[in-house]
Design a protein around this motif. Structure first.
Motif, PDB file in Angstrom:
ATOM      1  N   CYS A  84      19.947  42.349  40.928  1.00 50.31           N
ATOM      2  CA  CYS A  84      19.420  43.681  41.252  1.00 50.31           C
ATOM      3  C   CYS A  84      20.455  44.794  41.133  1.00 50.31           C
ATOM      4  O   CYS A  84      20.093  45.974  41.124  1.00 50.31           O
ATOM      5  N   HIS A  85      21.732  44.434  41.067  1.00 52.79           N
ATOM      6  CA  HIS A  85      22.785  45.448  41.087  1.00 52.79           C
ATOM      7  C   HIS A  85      24.053  44.791  40.547  1.00 52.79           C
ATOM      8  O   HIS A  85      24.187  43.555  40.593  1.00 52.79           O
ATOM      9  N   VAL A  86      24.971  45.605  40.027  1.00 52.90           N
ATOM     10  CA  VAL A  86      26.194  45.069  39.443  1.00 52.90           C
ATOM     11  C   VAL A  86      27.409  45.839  39.942  1.00 52.90           C
ATOM     12  O   VAL A  86      27.415  47.080  39.919  1.00 52.90           O
ATOM     13  N   HIS A  87      28.429  45.110  40.396  1.00 53.14           N
ATOM     14  CA  HIS A  87      29.740  45.674  40.711  1.00 53.14           C
ATOM     15  C   HIS A  87      30.715  45.241  39.620  1.00 53.14           C
ATOM     16  O   HIS A  87      30.642  44.099  39.151  1.00 53.14           O
ATOM     17  N   VAL A  88      31.633  46.118  39.247  1.00 51.89           N
ATOM     18  CA  VAL A  88      32.659  45.731  38.283  1.00 51.89           C
ATOM     19  C   VAL A  88      34.051  46.091  38.806  1.00 51.89           C
ATOM     20  O   VAL A  88      34.277  47.183  39.319  1.00 51.89           O
ATOM     21  N   LYS A  89      34.939  45.130  38.675  1.00 56.28           N
ATOM     22  CA  LYS A  89      36.352  45.299  38.991  1.00 56.28           C
ATOM     23  C   LYS A  89      37.079  44.109  38.381  1.00 56.28           C
ATOM     24  O   LYS A  89      36.459  43.108  38.025  1.00 56.28           O
ATOM     25  N   ASP A  90      38.393  44.221  38.248  1.00 50.64           N
ATOM     26  CA  ASP A  90      39.158  43.143  37.649  1.00 50.64           C
ATOM     27  C   ASP A  90      40.139  42.582  38.670  1.00 50.64           C
ATOM     28  O   ASP A  90      40.574  43.279  39.594  1.00 50.64           O
ATOM     29  N   GLU A  91      40.463  41.313  38.522  1.00 52.53           N
ATOM     30  CA  GLU A  91      41.408  40.607  39.382  1.00 52.53           C
ATOM     31  C   GLU A  91      42.287  39.713  38.515  1.00 52.53           C
ATOM     32  O   GLU A  91      41.919  39.380  37.388  1.00 52.53           O
ATOM     33  N   LEU A  92      43.424  39.305  39.051  1.00 50.39           N
ATOM     34  CA  LEU A  92      44.328  38.442  38.291  1.00 50.39           C
ATOM     35  C   LEU A  92      44.946  37.397  39.211  1.00 50.39           C
ATOM     36  O   LEU A  92      45.472  37.730  40.281  1.00 50.39           O
ATOM     37  N   ARG A  93      44.876  36.125  38.810  1.00 49.78           N
ATOM     38  CA  ARG A  93      45.560  35.060  39.531  1.00 49.78           C
ATOM     39  C   ARG A  93      47.064  35.218  39.338  1.00 49.78           C
ATOM     40  O   ARG A  93      47.533  35.429  38.215  1.00 49.78           O
ATOM     41  N   ILE A  94      47.806  35.120  40.434  1.00 46.69           N
ATOM     42  CA  ILE A  94      49.255  35.268  40.363  1.00 46.69           C
ATOM     43  C   ILE A  94      49.912  34.148  41.165  1.00 46.69           C
ATOM     44  O   ILE A  94      49.232  33.381  41.855  1.00 46.69           O
ATOM     45  N   ASP A  95      51.228  34.065  41.096  1.00 43.71           N
ATOM     46  CA  ASP A  95      51.956  32.963  41.737  1.00 43.71           C
ATOM     47  C   ASP A  95      52.197  33.174  43.223  1.00 43.71           C
ATOM     48  O   ASP A  95      52.304  32.204  43.984  1.00 43.71           O
ATOM     49  N   LYS A  96      52.302  34.432  43.657  1.00 49.70           N
ATOM     50  CA  LYS A  96      52.535  34.692  45.080  1.00 49.70           C
ATOM     51  C   LYS A  96      52.058  36.089  45.447  1.00 49.70           C
ATOM     52  O   LYS A  96      51.957  36.966  44.585  1.00 49.70           O
TER      53      LYS A  96
ATOM     54  N   GLY B 221      48.563  45.554  46.408  1.00 50.71           N
ATOM     55  CA  GLY B 221      47.385  45.122  45.667  1.00 50.71           C
ATOM     56  C   GLY B 221      47.176  43.629  45.613  1.00 50.71           C
ATOM     57  O   GLY B 221      46.221  43.157  44.991  1.00 50.71           O
ATOM     58  N   THR B 222      48.053  42.848  46.271  1.00 47.37           N
ATOM     59  CA  THR B 222      47.901  41.390  46.242  1.00 47.37           C
ATOM     60  C   THR B 222      47.212  40.895  47.513  1.00 47.37           C
ATOM     61  O   THR B 222      47.256  41.550  48.557  1.00 47.37           O
ATOM     62  N   PHE B 223      46.588  39.737  47.414  1.00 48.56           N
ATOM     63  CA  PHE B 223      45.911  39.156  48.572  1.00 48.56           C
ATOM     64  C   PHE B 223      45.767  37.655  48.374  1.00 48.56           C
ATOM     65  O   PHE B 223      45.987  37.130  47.282  1.00 48.56           O
TER      66      PHE B 223
ATOM     67  N   GLU C  61      44.414  27.569  48.757  1.00 44.51           N
ATOM     68  CA  GLU C  61      44.791  28.976  48.884  1.00 44.51           C
ATOM     69  C   GLU C  61      45.380  29.461  47.565  1.00 44.51           C
ATOM     70  O   GLU C  61      46.290  28.846  47.015  1.00 44.51           O
ATOM     71  N   GLU C  62      44.836  30.579  47.077  1.00 41.44           N
ATOM     72  CA  GLU C  62      45.320  31.152  45.827  1.00 41.44           C
ATOM     73  C   GLU C  62      45.674  32.620  46.041  1.00 41.44           C
ATOM     74  O   GLU C  62      45.196  33.272  46.983  1.00 41.44           O
ATOM     75  N   TYR C  63      46.476  33.144  45.121  1.00 37.33           N
ATOM     76  CA  TYR C  63      46.974  34.511  45.231  1.00 37.33           C
ATOM     77  C   TYR C  63      46.418  35.346  44.081  1.00 37.33           C
ATOM     78  O   TYR C  63      46.330  34.881  42.940  1.00 37.33           O
TER      79      TYR C  63
ATOM     80  N   ALA D 220      42.778  48.501  42.526  1.00 39.65           N
ATOM     81  CA  ALA D 220      44.136  48.265  42.022  1.00 39.65           C
ATOM     82  C   ALA D 220      45.111  49.290  42.604  1.00 39.65           C
ATOM     83  O   ALA D 220      44.707  50.401  42.974  1.00 39.65           O
ATOM     84  N   PRO D 221      46.390  48.930  42.707  1.00 38.42           N
ATOM     85  CA  PRO D 221      47.385  49.828  43.321  1.00 38.42           C
ATOM     86  C   PRO D 221      47.785  50.992  42.410  1.00 38.42           C
ATOM     87  O   PRO D 221      48.911  51.096  41.934  1.00 38.42           O
ATOM     88  N   PHE D 222      46.793  51.868  42.161  1.00 38.49           N
ATOM     89  CA  PHE D 222      46.991  53.107  41.424  1.00 38.49           C
ATOM     90  C   PHE D 222      46.268  54.207  42.196  1.00 38.49           C
ATOM     91  O   PHE D 222      45.399  53.911  43.029  1.00 38.49           O
ATOM     92  N   PRO D 223      46.574  55.477  41.948  1.00 31.27           N
ATOM     93  CA  PRO D 223      45.802  56.546  42.590  1.00 31.27           C
ATOM     94  C   PRO D 223      44.308  56.352  42.349  1.00 31.27           C
ATOM     95  O   PRO D 223      43.886  55.973  41.254  1.00 31.27           O
ATOM     96  N   ALA D 224      43.512  56.604  43.382  1.00 29.42           N
ATOM     97  CA  ALA D 224      42.096  56.247  43.357  1.00 29.42           C
ATOM     98  C   ALA D 224      41.351  56.849  42.173  1.00 29.42           C
ATOM     99  O   ALA D 224      40.630  56.136  41.453  1.00 29.42           O
TER     100      ALA D 224
END
Length: 283
Positions: A197-209, A214-216, A224-226, A261-265
């Motif tokens: 019914c609705h779509v959200h879009v954003k990007d994520e990236l798997r990282i080592d730590k 902007g990390t979580f 547990e993944e980063y 993402a960690p950039f100005p909104a």
């Protein structure tokens, strides 16, 4: 397809300024985050009327209220009762704002950890919410989200299949589904079918730590993944198959930009909007 901005990306601004920036971006509407300082169950009726007036003056639609109410599957009966009261207040806000959809969370845990009773309890309370929403001609939508009962298209279909009400659908979110490590392309669109019914879009990236801005950390079937919140095209989620499927199925709903993402909104919204239009063949 129409485009909206998730006001949660602009949570450091007032809702009025968030609307102005959304208009400046060139989006068609704003999806209002159901938390302060934008909107919450305790927001006064007068403030809600003011929000509607500002949106109307800018020519912005308000297709969805992205509330944070719910969490029924792991809550006590008393907590569920309180969540239902909060839902009713958000439902009134949605009606006042002219939103046709209200987001509600069924709760967790991860679908692969959930027991039958988690789904049964969530279904009971989601049905209660949906019945009240139907009376106001509003649909309930659940976001496909990691660490929830509905973190895959399959688990979403399982919960939907347990509901008695028919005004409940799903928010497809490829970024969340990338985190979960489940299909978020063409097959997921066809699997959800009319429930998409609705779509959200954003990007994520798997990282080592984790630790940098902007990390979580999230729990997935791998443990547990980063992750790093990323701008579209700079993470690991390939949105092209999703957009191709939306075009193929003649999707007529909304796409909401939700980059954290960690950039100005405004900068990250502007970047993502251009990428989305390019992927859809509009630029």
């Amino acid at each position: 397809m129409k485009f909206a901005v998730f006001s949660g990306v602009l949570i450091d601004y007032s809702i009025q300024e968030a609307m102005r920036l959304t208009k400046q971006l060139g989006a068609d509407g704003i999806e209002i985050a159901g938390r302060e300082p934008h909107l919450s169950p305790s927001t006064s009726r007068q403030r809600v009327k003011e929000m509607k007036a500002v949106a109307d003056s800018l020519g912005l639609a308000i297709p969805v209220i992205a509330s944070y109410v719910g969490g029924f599957s792991t809550a006590s009966d008393k907590e569920c009762g309180q969540a239902l009261e909060d839902f009713r207040r958000m439902l009134d806000h949605a009606a006042e704002l002219g939103a046709s959809k209200l987001r509600v969370s069924p709760g967790g845990p991860n679908a692969f950890l959930a027991q039958d009773y988690h789904f049964a309890k969530a279904a009971y309370w989601m049905d209660r919410c949906a019945a009240e929403a139907k009376a106001q001609q509003i649909d309930i939508i659940m976001e496909i989200h990691n660490e929830s009962l509905v973190e895959t298209a399959d688990s979403s279909q399982r919960l939907l299949g347990m509901l008695k009400q028919d005004n409940v659908g799903m928010i497809h979110d490829a970024g969340n589904m990338y985190i979960t490590d489940t299909d978020y392309g063409r097959d997921s669109v066809y699997k959800l079918g009319e429930h998409l019914c609705h779509v959200h879009v954003k990007d994520e990236l798997r990282i080592d730590k984790a630790g940098a801005p902007g990390t979580f950390v999230n729990l997935t079937h791998r443990g547990e993944e980063y992750f790093l919140q990323s701008r579209m095209g700079e993470g690991g989620a390939d949105h092209q198959p999703l957009f191709d499927a939306l075009l193929e199925t003649n999707y007529q709903g909304w796409i909401t930009l939700e980059c954290h993402a960690p950039f100005p909104a405004y900068e990250r919204l502007e970047h993502d909007f251009q990428v989305v239009k390019r992927l859809l063949g509009r630029s």
